[in-house]
Design a protein around this motif. Structure first.
Motif, PDB file in Angstrom:
ATOM      1  N   CYS A 180     -85.901  70.855 -42.582  1.00 29.33           N
ATOM      2  CA  CYS A 180     -86.876  69.787 -42.347  1.00 29.33           C
ATOM      3  C   CYS A 180     -87.785  70.116 -41.174  1.00 29.33           C
ATOM      4  N   GLU A 181     -87.221  70.702 -40.134  1.00 27.60           N
ATOM      5  CA  GLU A 181     -88.006  71.028 -38.943  1.00 27.60           C
ATOM      6  C   GLU A 181     -89.085  72.060 -39.257  1.00 27.60           C
ATOM      7  N   PHE A 182     -88.718  73.080 -40.012  1.00 25.02           N
ATOM      8  CA  PHE A 182     -89.707  74.078 -40.413  1.00 25.02           C
ATOM      9  C   PHE A 182     -90.832  73.433 -41.229  1.00 25.02           C
ATOM     10  N   CYS A 183     -90.450  72.599 -42.183  1.00 24.42           N
ATOM     11  CA  CYS A 183     -91.456  71.991 -43.064  1.00 24.42           C
ATOM     12  C   CYS A 183     -92.336  71.012 -42.299  1.00 24.42           C
ATOM     13  N   SER A 184     -91.760  70.275 -41.384  1.00 25.19           N
ATOM     14  CA  SER A 184     -92.532  69.328 -40.592  1.00 25.19           C
ATOM     15  C   SER A 184     -93.578  70.050 -39.744  1.00 25.19           C
ATOM     16  N   THR A 185     -93.194  71.169 -39.174  1.00 28.87           N
ATOM     17  CA  THR A 185     -94.136  71.955 -38.365  1.00 28.87           C
ATOM     18  C   THR A 185     -95.264  72.506 -39.245  1.00 28.87           C
ATOM     19  N   ALA A 186     -94.932  72.907 -40.457  1.00 29.25           N
ATOM     20  CA  ALA A 186     -95.957  73.403 -41.378  1.00 29.25           C
ATOM     21  C   ALA A 186     -96.933  72.296 -41.756  1.00 29.25           C
ATOM     22  N   VAL A 187     -96.437  71.085 -41.952  1.00 29.94           N
ATOM     23  CA  VAL A 187     -97.320  69.959 -42.255  1.00 29.94           C
ATOM     24  C   VAL A 187     -98.252  69.696 -41.076  1.00 29.94           C
ATOM     25  N   ASP A 188     -97.717  69.758 -39.865  1.00 27.67           N
ATOM     26  CA  ASP A 188     -98.560  69.612 -38.674  1.00 27.67           C
ATOM     27  C   ASP A 188     -99.704  70.627 -38.702  1.00 27.67           C
ATOM     28  N   ALA A 189     -99.385  71.839 -39.081  1.00 27.75           N
ATOM     29  CA  ALA A 189    -100.398  72.899 -39.119  1.00 27.75           C
ATOM     30  C   ALA A 189    -101.463  72.605 -40.160  1.00 27.75           C
ATOM     31  N   MET A 190    -101.058  72.087 -41.329  1.00 30.02           N
ATOM     32  CA  MET A 190    -102.045  71.757 -42.363  1.00 30.02           C
ATOM     33  C   MET A 190    -102.950  70.620 -41.907  1.00 30.02           C
ATOM     34  N   VAL A 191    -102.374  69.639 -41.249  1.00 30.23           N
ATOM     35  CA  VAL A 191    -103.171  68.517 -40.756  1.00 30.23           C
ATOM     36  C   VAL A 191    -104.203  69.004 -39.740  1.00 30.23           C
ATOM     37  N   SER A 192    -103.830  69.977 -38.935  1.00 37.70           N
ATOM     38  CA  SER A 192    -104.758  70.498 -37.922  1.00 37.70           C
ATOM     39  C   SER A 192    -105.930  71.249 -38.545  1.00 37.70           C
ATOM     40  N   MET A 193    -105.799  71.640 -39.809  1.00 40.38           N
ATOM     41  CA  MET A 193    -106.874  72.359 -40.507  1.00 40.38           C
ATOM     42  C   MET A 193    -107.756  71.418 -41.330  1.00 40.38           C
ATOM     43  N   LYS A 194    -107.705  70.128 -41.082  1.00 41.93           N
ATOM     44  CA  LYS A 194    -108.336  69.136 -41.945  1.00 41.93           C
ATOM     45  C   LYS A 194    -109.821  69.411 -42.188  1.00 41.93           C
ATOM     46  N   GLU A 195    -110.572  69.692 -41.148  1.00 42.10           N
ATOM     47  CA  GLU A 195    -112.008  69.903 -41.321  1.00 42.10           C
ATOM     48  C   GLU A 195    -112.282  71.177 -42.120  1.00 42.10           C
ATOM     49  N   ARG A 196    -111.553  72.239 -41.828  1.00 37.49           N
ATOM     50  CA  ARG A 196    -111.740  73.478 -42.572  1.00 37.49           C
ATOM     51  C   ARG A 196    -111.390  73.281 -44.045  1.00 37.49           C
ATOM     52  N   ILE A 197    -110.300  72.573 -44.292  1.00 38.63           N
ATOM     53  CA  ILE A 197    -109.873  72.317 -45.667  1.00 38.63           C
ATOM     54  C   ILE A 197    -110.934  71.525 -46.421  1.00 38.63           C
ATOM     55  N   PRO A 236    -116.647  66.012 -52.554  1.00 37.47           N
ATOM     56  CA  PRO A 236    -117.525  65.685 -51.428  1.00 37.47           C
ATOM     57  C   PRO A 236    -116.803  65.868 -50.097  1.00 37.47           C
ATOM     58  N   ILE A 237    -117.495  66.468 -49.146  1.00 37.01           N
ATOM     59  CA  ILE A 237    -116.862  66.810 -47.874  1.00 37.01           C
ATOM     60  C   ILE A 237    -116.375  65.560 -47.147  1.00 37.01           C
ATOM     61  N   SER A 238    -117.016  64.429 -47.407  1.00 38.67           N
ATOM     62  CA  SER A 238    -116.578  63.183 -46.784  1.00 38.67           C
ATOM     63  C   SER A 238    -115.224  62.737 -47.300  1.00 38.67           C
ATOM     64  N   GLN A 239    -114.825  63.222 -48.480  1.00 33.84           N
ATOM     65  CA  GLN A 239    -113.555  62.819 -49.081  1.00 33.84           C
ATOM     66  C   GLN A 239    -112.463  63.864 -48.895  1.00 33.84           C
ATOM     67  N   GLY A 240    -112.827  65.028 -48.389  1.00 32.79           N
ATOM     68  CA  GLY A 240    -111.853  66.104 -48.199  1.00 32.79           C
ATOM     69  C   GLY A 240    -110.666  65.736 -47.326  1.00 32.79           C
ATOM     70  N   PRO A 241    -110.889  65.030 -46.194  1.00 28.31           N
ATOM     71  CA  PRO A 241    -109.741  64.657 -45.362  1.00 28.31           C
ATOM     72  C   PRO A 241    -108.707  63.805 -46.087  1.00 28.31           C
ATOM     73  N   GLY A 242    -109.131  63.092 -47.139  1.00 31.39           N
ATOM     74  CA  GLY A 242    -108.183  62.290 -47.910  1.00 31.39           C
ATOM     75  C   GLY A 242    -107.133  63.138 -48.593  1.00 31.39           C
ATOM     76  N   GLU A 243    -107.505  64.351 -48.981  1.00 33.78           N
ATOM     77  CA  GLU A 243    -106.532  65.274 -49.574  1.00 33.78           C
ATOM     78  C   GLU A 243    -105.448  65.613 -48.561  1.00 33.78           C
TER      79      GLU A 243
END
Length: 463
Positions: free
Chosen positions: A49-66, A77-84
Protein backbone atom coordinates in the motif's frame (compact mmCIF):
# COMPACT_ATOMS: atom_id res chain seq x y z
CA UNK A 1 11.68 -2.62 -36.50
CA UNK A 2 7.94 -1.86 -36.52
CA UNK A 3 6.63 1.14 -34.61
CA UNK A 4 3.38 2.28 -33.02
CA UNK A 5 2.29 5.84 -33.72
CA UNK A 6 0.01 8.13 -31.75
CA UNK A 7 -1.81 10.39 -34.21
CA UNK A 8 -3.24 13.49 -32.57
CA UNK A 9 -6.92 14.16 -33.29
CA UNK A 10 -6.23 17.88 -32.91
CA UNK A 11 -4.57 18.23 -36.31
CA UNK A 12 -3.76 14.73 -37.57
CA UNK A 13 -0.06 15.09 -36.76
CA UNK A 14 2.07 12.31 -35.27
CA UNK A 15 2.39 13.18 -31.58
CA UNK A 16 4.43 10.19 -30.43
CA UNK A 17 6.08 7.10 -31.87
CA UNK A 18 7.51 4.08 -30.08
CA UNK A 19 9.11 0.83 -31.30
CA UNK A 20 7.23 -2.43 -30.82
CA UNK A 21 9.00 -4.78 -28.42
CA UNK A 22 10.69 -7.71 -30.12
CA UNK A 23 10.56 -11.33 -28.97
CA UNK A 24 13.74 -11.06 -26.92
CA UNK A 25 12.55 -7.92 -25.13
CA UNK A 26 9.18 -9.54 -24.38
CA UNK A 27 10.83 -12.65 -22.95
CA UNK A 28 13.20 -10.60 -20.79
CA UNK A 29 10.43 -8.35 -19.47
CA UNK A 30 8.13 -11.21 -18.47
CA UNK A 31 10.96 -13.19 -16.91
CA UNK A 32 11.76 -10.14 -14.81
CA UNK A 33 8.10 -9.79 -13.86
CA UNK A 34 7.79 -13.43 -12.84
CA UNK A 35 10.95 -13.27 -10.74
CA UNK A 36 9.88 -10.06 -9.02
CA UNK A 37 6.45 -11.44 -8.16
CA UNK A 38 7.76 -13.95 -5.63
CA UNK A 39 9.48 -11.31 -3.48
CA UNK A 40 6.72 -8.75 -3.99
CA UNK A 41 4.13 -11.21 -2.66
CA UNK A 42 6.21 -11.69 0.49
CA UNK A 43 5.76 -8.05 1.50
CA UNK A 44 2.90 -7.18 3.80
CA UNK A 45 -0.20 -5.61 2.33
CA UNK A 46 0.67 -2.46 4.27
CA UNK A 47 4.06 -2.28 2.58
CA UNK A 48 2.53 -2.71 -0.85
CA UNK A 49 0.00 0.00 0.00
CA UNK A 50 2.82 2.40 0.84
CA UNK A 51 4.48 1.93 -2.53
CA UNK A 52 1.19 2.41 -4.37
CA UNK A 53 0.23 5.46 -2.33
CA UNK A 54 3.54 7.13 -3.15
CA UNK A 55 3.01 6.37 -6.84
CA UNK A 56 -0.43 7.99 -6.72
CA UNK A 57 1.14 11.07 -5.13
CA UNK A 58 3.55 11.20 -8.06
CA UNK A 59 0.74 10.98 -10.62
CA UNK A 60 -1.18 13.76 -8.89
CA UNK A 61 1.92 15.96 -9.03
CA UNK A 62 1.96 15.54 -12.83
CA UNK A 63 -1.61 16.84 -13.22
CA UNK A 64 -0.85 19.77 -15.53
CA UNK A 65 1.49 17.75 -17.74
CA UNK A 66 -1.05 14.93 -17.95
CA UNK A 67 -3.84 17.35 -18.97
CA UNK A 68 -1.78 18.72 -21.85
CA UNK A 69 -0.65 15.30 -23.04
CA UNK A 70 -4.22 13.97 -22.95
CA UNK A 71 -5.40 16.89 -25.07
CA UNK A 72 -2.82 16.06 -27.72
CA UNK A 73 -3.24 12.30 -27.56
CA UNK A 74 -7.02 11.86 -27.46
CA UNK A 75 -8.62 15.29 -27.71
CA UNK A 76 -9.80 15.83 -24.11
CA UNK A 77 -10.19 19.59 -23.48
CA UNK A 78 -7.28 20.74 -21.34
CA UNK A 79 -9.72 22.26 -18.85
CA UNK A 80 -11.09 18.77 -18.18
CA UNK A 81 -7.75 16.94 -18.01
CA UNK A 82 -7.30 17.38 -14.24
CA UNK A 83 -10.57 15.48 -13.77
CA UNK A 84 -8.87 12.35 -15.09
CA UNK A 85 -6.24 12.70 -12.38
CA UNK A 86 -8.91 13.31 -9.75
CA UNK A 87 -10.72 10.17 -10.85
CA UNK A 88 -7.63 7.99 -10.78
CA UNK A 89 -6.76 9.32 -7.35
CA UNK A 90 -10.24 8.63 -5.97
CA UNK A 91 -10.22 5.06 -7.25
CA UNK A 92 -6.66 4.25 -6.27
CA UNK A 93 -6.86 5.71 -2.78
CA UNK A 94 -10.10 3.87 -2.08
CA UNK A 95 -8.61 0.53 -3.10
CA UNK A 96 -5.52 1.25 -1.02
CA UNK A 97 -7.70 2.12 1.98
CA UNK A 98 -9.61 -1.19 1.87
CA UNK A 99 -6.78 -3.49 0.81
CA UNK A 100 -5.75 -4.83 4.22
CA UNK A 101 -9.30 -5.63 5.31
CA UNK A 102 -10.28 -7.06 1.92
CA UNK A 103 -7.23 -9.33 1.66
CA UNK A 104 -7.51 -10.75 5.17
CA UNK A 105 -8.01 -14.54 5.20
CA UNK A 106 -11.63 -15.60 5.47
CA UNK A 107 -12.60 -17.38 8.67
CA UNK A 108 -15.28 -20.04 8.00
CA UNK A 109 -16.08 -20.27 11.71
CA UNK A 110 -14.84 -22.24 14.67
CA UNK A 111 -14.69 -26.03 14.51
CA UNK A 112 -13.28 -27.92 17.53
CA UNK A 113 -9.98 -29.64 16.80
CA UNK A 114 -9.33 -27.70 13.60
CA UNK A 115 -7.75 -24.48 12.35
CA UNK A 116 -9.34 -23.37 9.09
CA UNK A 117 -9.04 -20.36 6.83
CA UNK A 118 -9.20 -19.32 3.18
CA UNK A 119 -6.45 -17.00 1.97
CA UNK A 120 -6.37 -14.66 -1.04
CA UNK A 121 -3.36 -15.78 -3.08
CA UNK A 122 -1.97 -13.62 -5.90
CA UNK A 123 -2.36 -15.01 -9.41
CA UNK A 124 1.16 -14.10 -10.56
CA UNK A 125 1.71 -11.84 -13.57
CA UNK A 126 -1.32 -9.73 -14.52
CA UNK A 127 -1.41 -8.08 -17.94
CA UNK A 128 -3.56 -4.98 -18.24
CA UNK A 129 -4.58 -3.92 -21.74
CA UNK A 130 -6.00 -0.41 -21.38
CA UNK A 131 -8.06 1.82 -23.70
CA UNK A 132 -7.55 5.44 -24.72
CA UNK A 133 -10.82 7.09 -23.69
CA UNK A 134 -10.17 7.36 -19.92
CA UNK A 135 -6.62 6.12 -20.12
CA UNK A 136 -5.39 6.58 -16.55
CA UNK A 137 -8.57 5.62 -14.72
CA UNK A 138 -9.27 2.48 -16.75
CA UNK A 139 -5.67 1.30 -16.45
CA UNK A 140 -5.48 1.85 -12.71
CA UNK A 141 -8.80 0.06 -12.13
CA UNK A 142 -6.77 -3.15 -12.39
CA UNK A 143 -3.14 -2.04 -11.98
CA UNK A 144 -3.43 -0.76 -8.40
CA UNK A 145 -5.60 -3.60 -6.99
CA UNK A 146 -3.46 -6.21 -8.76
CA UNK A 147 -0.30 -4.83 -7.16
CA UNK A 148 -1.94 -4.53 -3.74
CA UNK A 149 -2.95 -8.20 -3.98
CA UNK A 150 0.66 -9.28 -4.54
CA UNK A 151 0.72 -9.64 -8.32
CA UNK A 152 3.19 -8.04 -10.66
CA UNK A 153 1.75 -6.08 -13.57
CA UNK A 154 2.61 -5.49 -17.22
CA UNK A 155 0.67 -2.66 -18.87
CA UNK A 156 0.06 -2.51 -22.60
CA UNK A 157 -1.70 0.75 -23.45
CA UNK A 158 -3.65 1.78 -26.53
CA UNK A 159 -1.68 3.24 -29.43
CA UNK A 160 -3.65 6.49 -29.15
CA UNK A 161 -2.36 7.08 -25.61
CA UNK A 162 1.17 5.72 -25.66
CA UNK A 163 2.48 8.30 -23.21
CA UNK A 164 0.03 7.31 -20.47
CA UNK A 165 1.89 4.06 -19.81
CA UNK A 166 5.13 6.03 -19.58
CA UNK A 167 3.66 8.48 -17.04
CA UNK A 168 2.39 5.60 -14.90
CA UNK A 169 5.85 4.02 -15.15
CA UNK A 170 7.39 7.35 -14.10
CA UNK A 171 5.15 7.42 -11.04
CA UNK A 172 6.07 3.91 -9.90
CA UNK A 173 9.73 4.62 -10.55
CA UNK A 174 9.49 7.73 -8.34
CA UNK A 175 7.92 5.51 -5.68
CA UNK A 176 11.02 3.25 -5.92
CA UNK A 177 8.89 0.22 -6.69
CA UNK A 178 11.13 -2.87 -6.85
CA UNK A 179 12.37 -3.65 -10.35
CA UNK A 180 10.01 -5.78 -12.40
CA UNK A 181 6.93 -5.26 -10.22
CA UNK A 182 5.33 -2.80 -12.65
CA UNK A 183 6.42 -2.57 -16.28
CA UNK A 184 4.90 -1.27 -19.50
CA UNK A 185 5.35 -2.60 -22.99
CA UNK A 186 4.54 -1.49 -26.55
CA UNK A 187 3.02 -4.26 -28.68
CA UNK A 188 0.98 -4.65 -31.83
CA UNK A 189 -2.20 -6.74 -31.92
CA UNK A 190 -0.65 -9.93 -33.27
CA UNK A 191 2.22 -9.90 -30.77
CA UNK A 192 -0.24 -9.27 -27.94
CA UNK A 193 -2.29 -12.31 -28.97
CA UNK A 194 0.81 -14.49 -29.15
CA UNK A 195 1.89 -13.31 -25.71
CA UNK A 196 -1.45 -14.10 -24.08
CA UNK A 197 -1.26 -17.62 -25.45
CA UNK A 198 2.39 -18.12 -24.49
CA UNK A 199 1.92 -19.17 -20.86
CA UNK A 200 3.72 -16.08 -19.53
CA UNK A 201 0.53 -14.31 -18.44
CA UNK A 202 -1.55 -15.42 -15.44
CA UNK A 203 -4.47 -13.03 -15.99
CA UNK A 204 -5.58 -10.49 -18.58
CA UNK A 205 -7.58 -7.37 -17.71
CA UNK A 206 -8.90 -5.92 -20.96
CA UNK A 207 -11.06 -2.87 -21.63
CA UNK A 208 -12.14 -2.31 -25.21
CA UNK A 209 -14.51 -3.42 -27.95
CA UNK A 210 -16.57 -6.59 -28.18
CA UNK A 211 -14.35 -7.67 -31.07
CA UNK A 212 -11.30 -7.07 -28.93
CA UNK A 213 -12.81 -9.15 -26.12
CA UNK A 214 -13.43 -12.04 -28.49
CA UNK A 215 -9.80 -11.77 -29.63
CA UNK A 216 -8.71 -12.01 -25.98
CA UNK A 217 -10.75 -15.19 -25.48
CA UNK A 218 -9.32 -16.74 -28.63
CA UNK A 219 -5.77 -15.85 -27.66
CA UNK A 220 -6.20 -17.31 -24.16
CA UNK A 221 -7.86 -20.53 -25.34
CA UNK A 222 -6.35 -23.50 -23.55
CA UNK A 223 -4.38 -21.39 -21.08
CA UNK A 224 -7.02 -21.65 -18.32
CA UNK A 225 -6.29 -18.10 -17.19
CA UNK A 226 -8.95 -15.67 -15.96
CA UNK A 227 -9.99 -12.80 -18.21
CA UNK A 228 -11.51 -9.56 -17.01
CA UNK A 229 -13.40 -8.08 -19.97
CA UNK A 230 -15.13 -4.70 -20.02
CA UNK A 231 -16.39 -4.34 -23.56
CA UNK A 232 -18.52 -1.22 -23.71
CA UNK A 233 -22.16 -0.28 -23.48
CA UNK A 234 -25.23 1.35 -24.97
CA UNK A 235 -26.38 2.77 -21.69
CA UNK A 236 -30.02 3.81 -21.25
CA UNK A 237 -31.72 6.46 -19.15
CA UNK A 238 -35.34 6.41 -18.05
CA UNK A 239 -36.85 9.80 -17.20
CA UNK A 240 -40.07 9.52 -15.21
CA UNK A 241 -42.71 12.24 -15.13
CA UNK A 242 -41.90 13.01 -11.48
CA UNK A 243 -38.25 13.91 -12.09
CA UNK A 244 -36.59 17.25 -11.36
CA UNK A 245 -36.59 18.20 -15.03
CA UNK A 246 -34.03 21.00 -15.05
CA UNK A 247 -31.56 18.89 -13.07
CA UNK A 248 -32.28 15.88 -15.28
CA UNK A 249 -31.59 17.81 -18.48
CA UNK A 250 -28.28 19.12 -17.19
CA UNK A 251 -27.26 15.71 -15.88
CA UNK A 252 -28.20 13.79 -19.02
CA UNK A 253 -26.54 16.28 -21.36
CA UNK A 254 -23.29 15.93 -19.46
CA UNK A 255 -23.69 12.14 -19.42
CA UNK A 256 -24.20 12.06 -23.18
CA UNK A 257 -21.71 14.69 -24.38
CA UNK A 258 -18.79 14.75 -21.91
CA UNK A 259 -15.54 13.50 -23.45
CA UNK A 260 -17.37 13.72 -26.82
CA UNK A 261 -19.53 10.81 -25.67
CA UNK A 262 -16.50 8.54 -25.68
CA UNK A 263 -17.24 6.65 -22.49
CA UNK A 264 -18.40 3.07 -22.10
CA UNK A 265 -21.00 4.30 -19.60
CA UNK A 266 -22.11 7.47 -21.37
CA UNK A 267 -25.84 7.94 -21.95
CA UNK A 268 -26.59 6.83 -25.51
CA UNK A 269 -30.37 6.35 -25.39
CA UNK A 270 -33.13 8.00 -23.37
CA UNK A 271 -36.68 6.83 -22.64
CA UNK A 272 -38.86 9.61 -21.25
CA UNK A 273 -42.45 9.77 -20.11
CA UNK A 274 -44.59 11.18 -22.90
CA UNK A 275 -45.88 14.03 -20.73
CA UNK A 276 -42.42 15.68 -20.55
CA UNK A 277 -40.88 14.38 -23.79
CA UNK A 278 -40.94 17.67 -25.69
CA UNK A 279 -39.52 19.67 -22.78
CA UNK A 280 -36.70 17.19 -22.26
CA UNK A 281 -35.74 17.12 -25.94
CA UNK A 282 -35.80 20.91 -26.19
CA UNK A 283 -33.73 21.25 -23.03
CA UNK A 284 -31.09 18.76 -24.18
CA UNK A 285 -30.85 20.53 -27.54
CA UNK A 286 -30.40 23.91 -25.84
CA UNK A 287 -27.54 22.56 -23.74
CA UNK A 288 -25.97 20.85 -26.74
CA UNK A 289 -26.21 24.01 -28.85
CA UNK A 290 -24.23 25.91 -26.21
CA UNK A 291 -21.16 23.64 -26.28
CA UNK A 292 -17.91 25.14 -27.53
CA UNK A 293 -16.40 22.71 -30.05
CA UNK A 294 -12.77 23.48 -30.73
CA UNK A 295 -9.08 22.97 -30.12
CA UNK A 296 -8.80 21.15 -26.78
CA UNK A 297 -5.71 23.19 -25.90
CA UNK A 298 -7.86 26.33 -25.64
CA UNK A 299 -9.31 27.10 -22.21
CA UNK A 300 -12.77 27.99 -23.55
CA UNK A 301 -13.25 24.64 -25.33
CA UNK A 302 -15.51 22.17 -23.53
CA UNK A 303 -15.95 19.73 -26.43
CA UNK A 304 -12.84 18.52 -28.21
CA UNK A 305 -12.38 16.28 -31.23
CA UNK A 306 -13.27 12.61 -31.21
CA UNK A 307 -10.38 10.17 -31.26
CA UNK A 308 -10.19 10.08 -35.06
CA UNK A 309 -11.97 11.26 -38.22
CA UNK A 310 -13.11 7.68 -38.86
CA UNK A 311 -14.78 7.49 -35.44
CA UNK A 312 -16.59 10.78 -36.03
CA UNK A 313 -17.69 9.75 -39.53
CA UNK A 314 -19.13 6.52 -38.11
CA UNK A 315 -21.37 8.51 -35.78
CA UNK A 316 -22.28 10.98 -38.52
CA UNK A 317 -23.43 8.06 -40.63
CA UNK A 318 -25.55 6.71 -37.76
CA UNK A 319 -27.23 10.10 -37.50
CA UNK A 320 -27.73 10.40 -41.27
CA UNK A 321 -29.19 6.88 -41.49
CA UNK A 322 -31.57 7.64 -38.61
CA UNK A 323 -32.74 10.87 -40.25
CA UNK A 324 -33.28 9.04 -43.54
CA UNK A 325 -35.46 6.56 -41.63
CA UNK A 326 -37.59 9.32 -40.07
CA UNK A 327 -35.66 10.62 -37.05
CA UNK A 328 -35.52 14.35 -36.31
CA UNK A 329 -32.39 16.27 -35.24
CA UNK A 330 -32.62 19.12 -32.73
CA UNK A 331 -29.15 20.70 -32.66
CA UNK A 332 -28.24 23.03 -35.54
CA UNK A 333 -24.81 21.66 -36.41
CA UNK A 334 -24.23 24.34 -39.06
CA UNK A 335 -23.15 26.63 -36.23
CA UNK A 336 -20.26 24.25 -35.45
CA UNK A 337 -17.94 25.07 -38.35
CA UNK A 338 -15.36 22.42 -37.44
CA UNK A 339 -17.96 19.65 -37.81
CA UNK A 340 -17.36 18.51 -41.37
CA UNK A 341 -17.21 15.07 -43.03
CA UNK A 342 -13.72 13.67 -42.65
CA UNK A 343 -13.02 15.73 -39.52
CA UNK A 344 -12.50 14.38 -36.00
CA UNK A 345 -14.51 17.34 -34.68
CA UNK A 346 -18.19 16.52 -34.18
CA UNK A 347 -20.95 18.65 -32.69
CA UNK A 348 -23.40 17.23 -30.15
CA UNK A 349 -26.72 15.99 -31.46
CA UNK A 350 -30.12 15.07 -30.02
CA UNK A 351 -32.55 12.93 -32.03
CA UNK A 352 -36.24 12.23 -31.54
CA UNK A 353 -38.64 9.97 -33.46
CA UNK A 354 -36.04 7.21 -33.27
CA UNK A 355 -36.78 3.47 -33.06
CA UNK A 356 -34.98 0.29 -32.16
CA UNK A 357 -34.73 -0.52 -35.84
CA UNK A 358 -32.09 2.20 -36.11
CA UNK A 359 -28.37 1.70 -35.46
CA UNK A 360 -28.31 4.90 -33.41
CA UNK A 361 -30.37 3.14 -30.73
CA UNK A 362 -28.83 -0.33 -30.88
CA UNK A 363 -25.14 -0.08 -31.82
CA UNK A 364 -22.56 1.60 -29.61
CA UNK A 365 -21.97 5.10 -30.98
CA UNK A 366 -19.16 6.29 -28.71
CA UNK A 367 -19.84 9.85 -29.80
CA UNK A 368 -21.71 13.01 -28.70
CA UNK A 369 -25.15 11.91 -29.81
CA UNK A 370 -28.24 10.64 -28.00
CA UNK A 371 -31.63 9.37 -29.16
CA UNK A 372 -34.86 9.98 -27.23
CA UNK A 373 -38.02 7.82 -27.26
CA UNK A 374 -41.27 8.65 -25.46
CA UNK A 375 -42.88 5.97 -23.25
CA UNK A 376 -46.15 5.77 -21.35
CA UNK A 377 -45.22 3.51 -18.42
CA UNK A 378 -42.45 2.01 -16.32
CA UNK A 379 -43.02 -1.38 -17.91
CA UNK A 380 -42.56 0.01 -21.42
CA UNK A 381 -39.37 1.76 -20.37
CA UNK A 382 -37.97 -1.38 -18.73
CA UNK A 383 -38.62 -3.47 -21.83
CA UNK A 384 -36.87 -0.95 -24.09
CA UNK A 385 -33.94 -0.48 -21.72
CA UNK A 386 -33.36 -4.25 -21.68
CA UNK A 387 -33.62 -4.49 -25.47
CA UNK A 388 -29.87 -4.29 -25.98
CA UNK A 389 -26.87 -6.55 -26.43
CA UNK A 390 -25.08 -4.50 -23.76
CA UNK A 391 -25.53 -4.14 -20.03
CA UNK A 392 -23.07 -1.88 -18.23
CA UNK A 393 -25.10 0.86 -16.51
CA UNK A 394 -28.64 2.22 -16.59
CA UNK A 395 -30.07 5.33 -14.96
CA UNK A 396 -33.48 6.29 -13.58
CA UNK A 397 -34.40 9.94 -13.08
CA UNK A 398 -37.16 10.26 -10.50
CA UNK A 399 -38.01 11.79 -7.14
CA UNK A 400 -39.60 8.48 -6.06
CA UNK A 401 -37.06 6.21 -4.38
CA UNK A 402 -39.61 3.41 -4.07
CA UNK A 403 -40.17 3.48 -7.82
CA UNK A 404 -36.44 3.31 -8.49
CA UNK A 405 -36.06 0.38 -6.10
CA UNK A 406 -38.92 -1.41 -7.86
CA UNK A 407 -37.53 -0.80 -11.36
CA UNK A 408 -33.82 -1.38 -10.71
CA UNK A 409 -33.93 -5.16 -10.07
CA UNK A 410 -35.68 -5.64 -13.42
CA UNK A 411 -32.89 -3.98 -15.44
CA UNK A 412 -30.30 -6.21 -17.10
CA UNK A 413 -27.19 -4.24 -16.22
CA UNK A 414 -24.16 -4.16 -13.95
CA UNK A 415 -24.97 -0.85 -12.23
CA UNK A 416 -28.25 1.02 -11.78
CA UNK A 417 -28.09 4.73 -11.02
CA UNK A 418 -30.78 7.00 -9.67
CA UNK A 419 -30.46 10.69 -10.64
CA UNK A 420 -26.91 10.35 -11.88
CA UNK A 421 -24.93 8.69 -14.67
CA UNK A 422 -21.53 8.23 -16.29
CA UNK A 423 -19.77 7.79 -12.95
CA UNK A 424 -17.89 5.02 -11.25
CA UNK A 425 -17.99 4.73 -7.44
CA UNK A 426 -14.87 2.75 -6.43
CA UNK A 427 -16.68 1.39 -3.37
CA UNK A 428 -19.08 -0.45 -5.69
CA UNK A 429 -18.35 -3.34 -8.03
CA UNK A 430 -17.78 -2.27 -11.64
CA UNK A 431 -19.17 -5.05 -13.78
CA UNK A 432 -21.52 -5.76 -16.67
CA UNK A 433 -23.69 -8.37 -18.34
CA UNK A 434 -24.30 -9.63 -21.89
CA UNK A 435 -21.86 -8.25 -24.49
CA UNK A 436 -20.49 -5.76 -21.98
CA UNK A 437 -18.25 -8.61 -20.85
CA UNK A 438 -17.48 -10.41 -17.64
CA UNK A 439 -15.54 -9.96 -14.47
CA UNK A 440 -15.45 -7.32 -11.76
CA UNK A 441 -13.14 -4.49 -10.84
CA UNK A 442 -12.93 -2.13 -7.85
CA UNK A 443 -14.70 -2.47 -4.49
CA UNK A 444 -13.74 -5.27 -2.11
CA UNK A 445 -15.04 -7.72 -4.71
CA UNK A 446 -12.45 -6.48 -7.17
CA UNK A 447 -9.72 -8.20 -5.18
CA UNK A 448 -11.48 -11.54 -5.64
CA UNK A 449 -10.95 -11.30 -9.40
CA UNK A 450 -7.22 -10.70 -8.94
CA UNK A 451 -6.55 -13.51 -6.48
CA UNK A 452 -7.29 -17.21 -6.08
CA UNK A 453 -8.62 -18.85 -2.93
CA UNK A 454 -6.39 -21.23 -1.01
CA UNK A 455 -7.85 -23.32 1.80
CA UNK A 456 -6.00 -24.26 5.00
CA UNK A 457 -7.47 -27.27 6.78
CA UNK A 458 -5.38 -28.15 9.84
CA UNK A 459 -6.41 -30.89 12.27
CA UNK A 460 -4.90 -29.93 15.62
CA UNK A 461 -5.92 -33.02 17.60
CA UNK A 462 -4.97 -36.60 16.69
CA UNK A 463 -6.35 -38.27 19.84
Amino acid sequence: MSKIQCISPIDGSMYAERPVADAEQVATLFARSKTAQHSWAQLTVAQRCEFCSTAVDAMVSMKERIAQELAWQMGRPISQGPGEVGGLEERARHMISIAEASLQPLDPGEKPGFVRKISHEPLGVVMTIAPWNFPFMTALNSVIPALLAGNTVVLKHAANTLLVAERIQDAFDKACLPEGVFQHIVLDHSTTSELIGSGNVDMVCFTGSVGGGKAMEEAAAGQFIPLGLELGGKDPAYVRADCNLSYTIENLADGAFFNSGQSCCSIERIYVHESIHDELVAGLATVGQAYVLGNPLEATTNLGPMISPAAADFVRKQVADAVAAGAKTHVDTSQFTLDQPGSAYMAPQVLSDVTHEMSIMMDESFGPVVGVIKVSSDDEAIALMNDSDFGLTAGIWTEDLDAAERIAPQLETGTVFMNRCDYLDPALAWTGVKDTGRGCSLSAMGFDALTRPKSFHFKTSTD
